[in-house]
Design an enzyme around this catalytic site. Structure first.
Site, PDB file in Angstrom:
ATOM      1  N   SER A 138       0.790  -1.232   0.000  1.00 25.24           N
ATOM      2  CA  SER A 138       0.000   0.000   0.000  1.00 25.24           C
ATOM      3  C   SER A 138       0.821   1.281   0.000  1.00 25.24           C
ATOM      4  O   SER A 138       0.277   2.353  -0.256  1.00 25.24           O
ATOM      5  CB  SER A 138      -0.944   0.016   1.209  1.00 25.24           C
ATOM      6  OG  SER A 138      -0.206   0.044   2.413  1.00 25.24           O
ATOM      7  N   LYS A 196       0.612   3.758   6.711  1.00 25.63           N
ATOM      8  CA  LYS A 196      -0.067   4.644   5.760  1.00 25.63           C
ATOM      9  C   LYS A 196       0.446   6.071   5.936  1.00 25.63           C
ATOM     10  O   LYS A 196       1.244   6.361   6.822  1.00 25.63           O
ATOM     11  CB  LYS A 196      -1.594   4.640   5.999  1.00 25.63           C
ATOM     12  CG  LYS A 196      -2.242   3.279   6.115  1.00 25.63           C
ATOM     13  CD  LYS A 196      -2.306   2.521   4.813  1.00 25.63           C
ATOM     14  CE  LYS A 196      -2.956   1.143   5.006  1.00 25.63           C
ATOM     15  NZ  LYS A 196      -2.913   0.326   3.787  1.00 25.63           N
TER      16      LYS A 196
END
Length: 210
Positions: free
Chosen positions: A49, A97
């Site tokens: 991600s 993230k």
């Protein structure tokens, strides 16, 4: 006549050395525990991600100290515990993230772009500059106090706040600041600058006049 204390000295010296070794090991373990708990901790990147900023199997050092007195900023890369409802009782592998929305801000996704309080966010770090999408558009979140809105740089391969909403800052383990392994990838992770403050940049496109 042999000294009556010779045997005693011979037996005590190894015990004294053993005690010093044990004492050193215990002290080392305590220091290691304190550093990992309160200062910094290594983590292995397991997800895609954050490509290409971070690739799978790279290792980062997570700063757990400065966030105690320095609030998270937009663009920070953070490691956090995923929401309980998201993992559904499975292994709680930490997520990594990027912070996109801060407390009190409104995050919106429309036409493949991210808007913060109505200002379009320029994101040069996004994987292949791919558009940002949501399950339903336009999508809108108001970030509560003590929470942040996070997204991965590889938007098409990231389960993030678009799916589970803003996260509690109390679940954030720390701020990733150094990529240290493999050595070929060694480097400090820069925090991108956002020269346009929210509310003063390109506004969201207005609907066409009838």
């Amino acid at each position: 006549m042999p000294c009556p204390y010779t045997a005693d000295l011979v037996t005590r010296r190894p015990l004294g050395c053993l005690f010093e070794i044990v004492e050193t090991l215990v002290l080392t373990l305590i220091i290691f525990f304190v550093i990992q708990t309160f200062v910094a901790q290594p983590y292995r990147v397991e997800q895609q991600s954050m490509e290409r900023t971070l690739e799978p199997d790279q290792y980062v050092l997570v700063d757990k100290l400065t966030p105690r007195f320095d609030a998270y900023s937009r663009g920070d890369i953070v490691v956090f515990e995923p929401p309980e409802a998201w993992v559904q009782g499975g292994p709680k592998t930490p997520f990594i993230k990027r912070v996109i929305g801060l407390p009190g801000e409104t995050v919106e996704i429309e036409d493949g772009a991210v808007f913060i309080d109505g200002a379009r966010l320029e994101e040069d770090y996004v994987f292949d500059l791919q558009p940002t999408t949501a399950s339903e558009e336009p999508a809108r979140w108001v970030v509560p106090e003590d929470q942040v809105f996070v997204m991965g740089d590889h938007r098409a391969a990231s389960a993030d706040s678009r799916a589970f909403g803003p996260i509690e800052q109390s679940t954030v383990i720390g701020r990733a600041w150094l990529r240290y392994w493999p050595l070929s990838s060694l480097g400090i992770l820069p925090t991108p600058e956002f020269p346009t403050p929210p509310g003063n940049g390109d506004a969201r496109p207005s609907p066409a006049a009838p």
